[in-house]
Design an enzyme around this catalytic site. Structure first.
Site, PDB file in Angstrom:
ATOM      1  CG  ASP A 162      -6.008  -0.055   5.733  1.00 17.90           C
ATOM      2  OD1 ASP A 162      -4.945   0.207   5.138  1.00 17.90           O
ATOM      3  OD2 ASP A 162      -6.179  -1.091   6.399  1.00 17.90           O
ATOM      4  CG  HIS A 168      -2.532  -1.152   7.219  1.00 18.49           C
ATOM      5  ND1 HIS A 168      -2.942  -1.605   5.991  1.00 18.49           N
ATOM      6  CD2 HIS A 168      -1.668  -2.081   7.707  1.00 18.49           C
ATOM      7  CE1 HIS A 168      -2.355  -2.785   5.743  1.00 18.49           C
ATOM      8  NE2 HIS A 168      -1.579  -3.079   6.768  1.00 18.49           N
ATOM      9  CD  GLU A 218       0.195  -6.505   5.989  1.00 11.95           C
ATOM     10  OE1 GLU A 218       0.277  -7.545   5.332  1.00 11.95           O
ATOM     11  OE2 GLU A 218      -0.567  -5.555   5.674  1.00 11.95           O
TER      12      GLU A 218
END
Length: 688
Positions: A336, A390, A461
């Site tokens: 991440d 990420h 996201e």
């Protein structure tokens, strides 16, 4: 402690004509030597060498034939595996590497004060007095009322009302399975045996007499070559336990190794420790019949090891818990924006600059070992390197090596403008070197997992403001009036690189997180419904899942309001709201049945996945965050029991079975949370 594996082969082998030939050669070797001597007197040197060469060649071919005959016979013979595990001074608890020395432990010798009687299909507690039969709670629970199996089987279950004592050294596995299934089955039997030993609570119980002499597990597998789990792989099994003279025979029949492994797990759940009988003995039901097959082919658990590092040992515990609950996909969110702990063969700079420390990495050897550990337990492993968002720490080395900015907005502040949580970071979509690196990473992931049917590409996201700020001085942004199209183009390029990494072949099913890109109008423009599976994580009230199914996409369900196990622990930063409050108790996890509640087309649902993001825990609290809630999820996606949709009341049977399963996991070394006070355990039904 010592372990040994005894292998006995039952087969009748005959060397046939070859054996007769060998006898003739053996008996006539003197005559051959004599004839050779006479011929040598008449032969020239060259002719004699040719004769010796031909004779030597015949001998070599003969012994090759004998070896081939022996190997062929072994492959088709019935083999008995008997796994011996000595408990002379130590007790086996949970994982084989965890030992508890009993030398200095003072055992409690106070006589039992309670007994349990089966009344109206429920165990009721009584004081021991007079001639009242003395029965332990564990034995009463196994013989009274409901089965104590978890997850509940989907087919018919018949359980006997009598039990017999045995010890683990009486366990034997008989199978006629050939390779490669045989080796997996042998290792799975070792894991089964260890699970049985984990129940033992007395180091000297082997000295006590038992009701039987052998507990024989006979396994029949139809498809010996199926050793990789796929969505269409049969995981069904049939288990029949019956007595025979002074033995108990457990017959497991399955199409594949994976079904047989589930059968072994169910068999282990028909075994328990009775601390009353002879001050402690293993028991098994004398007779039982179970037919079982999962409802969904994809039953996943996602663990994030990037926010907080988890050791390989802790991940093994996760896999042990998954195997106990018959979950079959370990989705490993391994990187991440915070860290990149995966050591890549082809791009070592990622872990070198992105890991928290040299002792907080996963080497290729670590990953391969975990993949095999999982496979023995009926689990496939999917590694996820999330892109394009990420992705931050670990991607900052590009300028030093002349590759330009590989990621943008890395550690940018204020973080709230560029990402959902600190630190920020997204891959640079206009840098062609990014796609070269992705192809190398994808090739590594495919090789490490040997998983060629499913691949998780991430896609979660993406913050378009991050890209807008970075690209505002670039000509790239002039080509896009909507940066969702830039995101879509990145995705298509990444998918092409995945295909190239897979030797020019499309991975049949590529999984992506649900996002704005998986919504209309972008979803049909960029995501091929024949190739893309969307992991729908939004709240079940959101339109995401119904819309995707209406548009013809297959989905994996991970609704945040039910199956996110990290929620409910408050905020971990001073600014911003707490992540996805409130806490999801096991009842919420268990009662979530979206295909019924949302009237979804079940044929487009591959299954479900519970998710555990690691911002607020590490391996010290990993077990308690997962279990028994992930086990509650496991029954929902294995057998999908009916629900009372008016009251959502959970039956007493579910409470007692889940508590038994929780105790089972505790015995195997997992730190599962308690469901309720011990008083509720000892007084079934009184707390409901």
């Amino acid at each position: 402690m010592s372990d040994s594996l005894t292998i006995r082969r039952r087969s009748s082998r005959s060397y046939g004509a070859a054996g007769d030939a060998f006898k003739k050669i053996h008996n006539g070797r003197g005559l051959i030597a004599e004839n050779t001597q006479h011929r040598h007197e008449r032969m020239k040197p060259g002719e004699f060498k040719r004769v010796l060469f031909l004779f030597s060649l015949c001998c070599v071919l003969f012994f090759v034939y004998l070896y081939w005959q022996q190997s062929t016979s072994i492959d088709t013979s019935r083999i008995i595996y008997s796994y011996r595990h000595t408990l002379s001074k130590q007790k086996f608890v949970g994982h084989p590497n965890r030992l508890w020395n009993l030398k200095n432990v003072t055992l409690k010798t106070h006589p039992p004060q309670w007994t349990w009687q089966c009344i109206n299909q429920r165990c009721e507690r009584r004081h021991i007095k007079g001639a009242i039969p003395v029965v332990s709670l564990s034995t009463c629970s196994m013989l009274c009322g409901s089965t104590q199996l978890w997850p509940q089987p989907t087919g018919p279950v018949t359980l006997g009302s009598r039990a017999v004592t045995f010890n683990h050294q009486q366990l034997e596995l008989e199978t006629a399975a050939s390779e490669p299934a045989r080796s997996l089955l042998q290792q799975s039997f070792m894991a089964f045996n260890s699970n049985v030993i984990s129940l033992v609570q007395s180091k000297d119980y082997l000295e006590r007499s038992t009701d039987i002499k052998r507990l024989v597990v006979r396994v029949n597998i139809a498809q010996h070559n199926v050793v990789k789990l796929k969505l269409d792989t049969s995981e069904s099994y049939t288990l029949v336990v019956k007595p025979k003279d002074d033995e108990v025979i457990a017959n497991i029949t399955a199409k594949t190794f994976f079904g047989a492994r589930h059968g072994l797990e169910t068999l282990s759940q028909l075994i328990w420790w009775d601390d009353y009988d002879k001050t402690g003995m293993l028991k098994i039901l004398k007779s039982a019949s179970v037919k079982d097959n999962p409802i969904f082919p994809y039953r996943g658990l996602m663990i994030d090891t990037a926010r907080n590092y988890m050791s390989v040992e802790s991940i093994r515990r996760v896999l042990d818990g998954m195997a106990a609950s018959k979950l079959n996909v370990f989705h490993w969110h391994i990187t991440d924006s915070q860290s990149f702990p995966l050591v890549s063969y082809r791009v070592p700079q990622l872990a070198k600059t992105g890991a928290y420390g040299p002792d907080m990495i996963y080497t290729p050897e670590d990953v391969r070992a975990l993949v095999e550990f999982a496979r023995i337990r009926g689990i496939r492993v999917i590694l996820e390197v999330d892109t394009p968002a990420h992705a931050g720490n670990g991607w900052t080395w590009g300028p030093q090596e002349g590759l330009g900015e590989l990621a943008v907005c890395v550690n940018e502040r204020p973080w709230s403008l560029y990402c959902g949580e600190p630190p920020c970071g997204q891959l640079n979509p206009e840098n062609v070197n990014v796609y070269d690196i992705l192809e190398k990473i994808y090739r590594d992931l495919l090789e490490l997992t040997e998983e060629r049917e499913l691949f998780h590409i991430g896609g979660d996201e993406v913050n378009l403001e991050c890209w807008a700020q970075h690209l505002q001085k670039s000509t790239t942004i002039m080509n896009y009036t909507d940066l969702h199209d830039l995101w879509g183009d990145f995705t298509l390029k990444a998918l092409k690189r995945l295909e190239a990494a897979n030797n020019g072949n499309k991975v049949p099913l590529v999984i992506m997180w649900s996002s704005n890109l998986s919504k209309r109008p972008y979803v049909n423009k960029y995501l091929d419904k024949n190739n893309i599976v969307v992991q729908s994580w939004g709240a079940s009230q959101w339109p995401d899942t119904p819309d995707l199914i209406a548009d013809g996409y297959r989905v994996i369900l991970s609704h945040v309001d039910a199956w996110y196990l990290d929620c409910g622990f408050g905020r971990w930063r001073e600014t911003g709201e707490a992540a996805c409050d409130p806490y999801r108790p096991w009842q919420t996890v268990y009662n979530h049945r979206p295909w019924q509640q949302l009237h979804l087309n079940k044929r487009q649902i591959l299954g479900g996945e519970a998710c555990l993001w690691s911002e607020q825990f590490d391996e010290s609290s990993l077990d308690a965050r997962l279990w028994p809630r992930a086990a509650a999820f496991a029954e929902r996606v294995w057998s999908d029991p009916q629900l009372d949709t008016t009251t959502f009341t959970i039956q007493e049977d579910v409470y007692t079975r889940l508590n038994t399963h929780r105790d089972r996991m505790i015995s195997r070394g997992l730190g599962a949370e308690a469901l309720w006070p011990t008083w509720c355990v000892q007084n079934p039904g009184m707390c409901l």
